[in-house]
Design a protein around this motif. Sequence first.
Motif, mmCIF file in Angstrom:
data_model
loop_
_atom_site.group_PDB
_atom_site.id
_atom_site.type_symbol
_atom_site.label_atom_id
_atom_site.label_comp_id
_atom_site.label_asym_id
_atom_site.label_seq_id
_atom_site.Cartn_x
_atom_site.Cartn_y
_atom_site.Cartn_z
ATOM 1 N N LYS A 102 0.847 -1.206 0.000
ATOM 2 C CA LYS A 102 0.000 0.000 0.000
ATOM 3 C C LYS A 102 0.877 1.248 0.000
ATOM 4 O O LYS A 102 0.380 2.355 -0.144
ATOM 5 N N SER A 103 2.192 1.049 0.186
ATOM 6 C CA SER A 103 3.115 2.182 0.260
ATOM 7 C C SER A 103 3.115 2.988 -1.037
ATOM 8 O O SER A 103 3.049 2.438 -2.129
ATOM 9 N N ARG A 104 3.219 4.316 -0.892
ATOM 10 C CA ARG A 104 3.235 5.178 -2.078
ATOM 11 C C ARG A 104 4.649 5.612 -2.441
ATOM 12 O O ARG A 104 4.847 6.322 -3.422
ATOM 13 N N GLY A 105 5.603 5.238 -1.621
ATOM 14 C CA GLY A 105 6.996 5.605 -1.893
ATOM 15 C C GLY A 105 7.548 4.771 -3.030
ATOM 16 O O GLY A 105 6.807 4.033 -3.676
ATOM 17 N N PRO A 106 8.857 4.908 -3.310
ATOM 18 C CA PRO A 106 9.460 4.085 -4.360
ATOM 19 C C PRO A 106 9.346 2.594 -4.013
ATOM 20 O O PRO A 106 9.391 2.232 -2.839
ATOM 21 N N ARG A 107 9.151 1.768 -5.038
ATOM 22 C CA ARG A 107 8.896 0.341 -4.794
ATOM 23 C C ARG A 107 9.905 -0.541 -5.517
ATOM 24 O O ARG A 107 10.301 -0.253 -6.642
ATOM 25 N N LEU A 108 10.257 -1.609 -4.842
ATOM 26 C CA LEU A 108 11.078 -2.654 -5.466
ATOM 27 C C LEU A 108 10.226 -3.918 -5.560
ATOM 28 O O LEU A 108 9.455 -4.227 -4.654
ATOM 29 N N LEU A 109 10.392 -4.628 -6.651
ATOM 30 C CA LEU A 109 9.702 -5.902 -6.831
ATOM 31 C C LEU A 109 10.705 -7.013 -6.543
ATOM 32 O O LEU A 109 11.784 -7.049 -7.147
ATOM 33 N N LEU A 110 10.372 -7.889 -5.578
ATOM 34 C CA LEU A 110 11.241 -9.024 -5.249
ATOM 35 C C LEU A 110 10.475 -10.299 -5.579
ATOM 36 O O LEU A 110 9.262 -10.352 -5.387
ATOM 37 N N GLY A 111 11.172 -11.322 -6.047
ATOM 38 C CA GLY A 111 10.433 -12.552 -6.314
ATOM 39 C C GLY A 111 11.271 -13.665 -6.891
ATOM 40 O O GLY A 111 12.495 -13.550 -7.037
ATOM 41 N N SER A 112 10.560 -14.750 -7.191
ATOM 42 C CA SER A 112 11.129 -15.940 -7.820
ATOM 43 C C SER A 112 9.932 -16.863 -8.083
ATOM 44 O O SER A 112 8.868 -16.360 -8.413
ATOM 45 N N HIS A 113 10.079 -18.168 -7.883
ATOM 46 C CA HIS A 113 8.973 -19.078 -8.199
ATOM 47 C C HIS A 113 8.759 -20.066 -7.069
ATOM 48 O O HIS A 113 9.679 -20.308 -6.281
ATOM 49 N N VAL A 114 7.547 -20.648 -6.979
ATOM 50 C CA VAL A 114 7.302 -21.638 -5.913
ATOM 51 C C VAL A 114 7.099 -23.066 -6.429
ATOM 52 O O VAL A 114 7.209 -24.012 -5.647
ATOM 53 N N GLU A 115 6.793 -23.253 -7.718
ATOM 54 C CA GLU A 115 6.724 -24.644 -8.192
ATOM 55 C C GLU A 115 8.151 -25.192 -8.307
ATOM 56 O O GLU A 115 9.106 -24.433 -8.289
ATOM 57 N N THR A 116 8.257 -26.505 -8.373
ATOM 58 C CA THR A 116 9.580 -27.128 -8.443
ATOM 59 C C THR A 116 9.706 -28.016 -9.680
ATOM 60 O O THR A 116 8.705 -28.371 -10.302
ATOM 61 N N GLN A 117 10.931 -28.378 -9.972
ATOM 62 C CA GLN A 117 11.185 -29.457 -10.933
ATOM 63 C C GLN A 117 10.684 -30.765 -10.296
ATOM 64 O O GLN A 117 10.498 -30.829 -9.084
ATOM 65 N N ALA A 126 21.697 -9.653 3.833
ATOM 66 C CA ALA A 126 22.447 -8.874 2.841
ATOM 67 C C ALA A 126 21.505 -8.369 1.744
ATOM 68 O O ALA A 126 21.598 -7.221 1.292
ATOM 69 N N PHE A 127 20.570 -9.233 1.346
ATOM 70 C CA PHE A 127 19.606 -8.885 0.293
ATOM 71 C C PHE A 127 18.714 -7.736 0.782
ATOM 72 O O PHE A 127 18.428 -6.792 0.026
ATOM 73 N N ALA A 128 18.294 -7.799 2.044
ATOM 74 C CA ALA A 128 17.465 -6.743 2.632
ATOM 75 C C ALA A 128 18.218 -5.409 2.648
ATOM 76 O O ALA A 128 17.655 -4.358 2.312
ATOM 77 N N ASP A 129 19.498 -5.455 3.027
ATOM 78 C CA ASP A 129 20.297 -4.228 3.066
ATOM 79 C C ASP A 129 20.437 -3.622 1.680
ATOM 80 O O ASP A 129 20.356 -2.400 1.508
ATOM 81 N N ALA A 130 20.677 -4.472 0.696
ATOM 82 C CA ALA A 130 20.815 -3.976 -0.685
ATOM 83 C C ALA A 130 19.512 -3.342 -1.144
ATOM 84 O O ALA A 130 19.505 -2.258 -1.746
ATOM 85 N N ALA A 131 18.386 -3.996 -0.827
ATOM 86 C CA ALA A 131 17.073 -3.463 -1.224
ATOM 87 C C ALA A 131 16.835 -2.110 -0.563
ATOM 88 O O ALA A 131 16.365 -1.160 -1.209
ATOM 89 N N ALA A 132 17.195 -2.004 0.728
ATOM 90 C CA ALA A 132 17.002 -0.736 1.446
ATOM 91 C C ALA A 132 17.874 0.367 0.823
ATOM 92 O O ALA A 132 17.410 1.486 0.616
ATOM 93 N N ALA A 133 19.120 0.030 0.505
ATOM 94 C CA ALA A 133 20.027 1.017 -0.080
ATOM 95 C C ALA A 133 19.503 1.497 -1.432
ATOM 96 O O ALA A 133 19.531 2.704 -1.734
ATOM 97 N N ILE A 134 19.016 0.576 -2.247
ATOM 98 C CA ILE A 134 18.510 0.933 -3.575
ATOM 99 C C ILE A 134 17.282 1.846 -3.440
ATOM 100 O O ILE A 134 17.165 2.872 -4.129
ATOM 101 N N LEU A 135 16.374 1.492 -2.528
ATOM 102 C CA LEU A 135 15.145 2.286 -2.368
ATOM 103 C C LEU A 135 15.431 3.655 -1.741
ATOM 104 O O LEU A 135 14.825 4.659 -2.136
ATOM 105 N N LYS A 136 16.355 3.684 -0.794
ATOM 106 C CA LYS A 136 16.677 4.977 -0.158
ATOM 107 C C LYS A 136 17.316 5.917 -1.180
ATOM 108 O O LYS A 136 17.043 7.126 -1.177
ATOM 109 N N LYS A 137 18.143 5.365 -2.061
ATOM 110 C CA LYS A 137 18.764 6.173 -3.099
ATOM 111 C C LYS A 137 17.684 6.738 -4.041
ATOM 112 O O LYS A 137 17.736 7.895 -4.446
ATOM 113 N N ALA A 138 16.703 5.884 -4.360
ATOM 114 C CA ALA A 138 15.638 6.314 -5.263
ATOM 115 C C ALA A 138 14.727 7.354 -4.613
ATOM 116 O O ALA A 138 14.167 8.218 -5.285
ATOM 117 N N ALA A 139 14.596 7.247 -3.264
ATOM 118 C CA ALA A 139 13.745 8.206 -2.553
ATOM 119 C C ALA A 139 14.512 9.512 -2.389
ATOM 120 O O ALA A 139 14.008 10.579 -2.462
#
Length: 409
Positions: free
Chosen positions: A66-81, A396-409
């Motif tokens: 619901k946030s209106r600030g800059p957004r990052l999309l994180l993801g991958s998949h849940v089905e398996t081989q 580490a992934f969380a820190d990178a995401a925060a750094a990227i979003l803070k830079k964009a904000a």
Amino acid sequence: MPEINGARLIADLRRLAEFGKYKTGVHRPTYTTEDMAARRWLMDRMAEAGLEPAIDGIGTVLGRTKSRGPRLLLGSHVETQPYSGWLDGAMGVLYGLEIARAFAADKTTAGLGIEVGAWADEEGHYLSLLGSRSFCGEVTEQQLDATRNAQTGKSLREALAEAGLAGKPRERLDPKRYVGYLEAHVEQGDTLDSGGLKLGIVTGIVGIQTYTLTFHGQQNHAGTTRMAVRKDAGVALVKFSNMIEERFPKVVGPRSVWTTGRITLDPGAPSVIPGKAEMLFQFRDVEPERLMLLERTLEQMVAEANARGPCRVELKLVSRTAPHAMDKGFQDALEAAAERHAPKLHTRLPSAAGHDAQTFARHIPAGMLFVPSIAGVSHHYSEDTSEDDIVLGCQAFADAAAAILKKAA
Ligand SMILES: [Zn+2]
């Protein structure tokens, strides 16, 4: 920096692995009962995390902020081989979920938007990267009509109807909504594990080129046909395969890989000289120039083999995916976070496997982080990563995401 809850992350990963549990791994092909149950479970967790969950007409689960600030999309998949690992895909999705929770709980990041996607059928039971390609507007309704399960032959439409998804609209990427896309994944190779490293910053995702090589000879009696006059397609294939092993090492890059995945001899009987032989051949590299050089080398070898005889060789391209570079700024942010959490224990490396991030890289900036796969094993139920490495990777992934979003904000 937002702090992730490692115990909660591991507990969620273990719970998700219960859906379709097989030995120490998971059997959860796309749209099966287990897969759909896992998707519903994920939507409940997203709702608890304050995200607005939705499942679309292709089975992709999206948790919107619901946030209106800059957004990052994180993801991958849940089905398996089939009969595969518990982390391939699942880890990246649950990193997204955990990071959305951690961001919401931290005053310094509460206004920054994390959205989470579980892209349907990345593993290609029906169509490789189906969910991410559909989300990015790369799949038409006609393509969906024509798609069938590679193993069972069931039509995609039928599978979607059984899963209760028929007629639901498909979600579409709004590129303006996001600063970019980030995906975490197990490495699936052994570069990190064998090097004693904890984190891998992905520079790009390899391009894959697959060919059939068909050798046309003369089918004849294996007893009465003199060796001097034979046109043995099987022998021609084996000689050609040897030539690849001689020539390719001279032109490949440090991380090029090549594989003969299948050989068939026709008719394939003990007393018949094969009249036809076929091999399925594939190579991968992250540099477009290298892929071109490998293709030229292969074409040249075919020309030489045809000039030499006695069998005729035919080369046909089956499929080609282009390599995709990851965003330079995202690589730097991931590397800085890796250095904070695992000083000197990280490296930049290409991904030799395909991932949803390659789809997103065509539309918005994209980046990827790898954690070690024990002994480099994946696409097998014994696939594993130590819990410490899983937790470290998420922080580490969380820190990178925060750094990227803070830079964009
Ligand atoms: Zn995967």
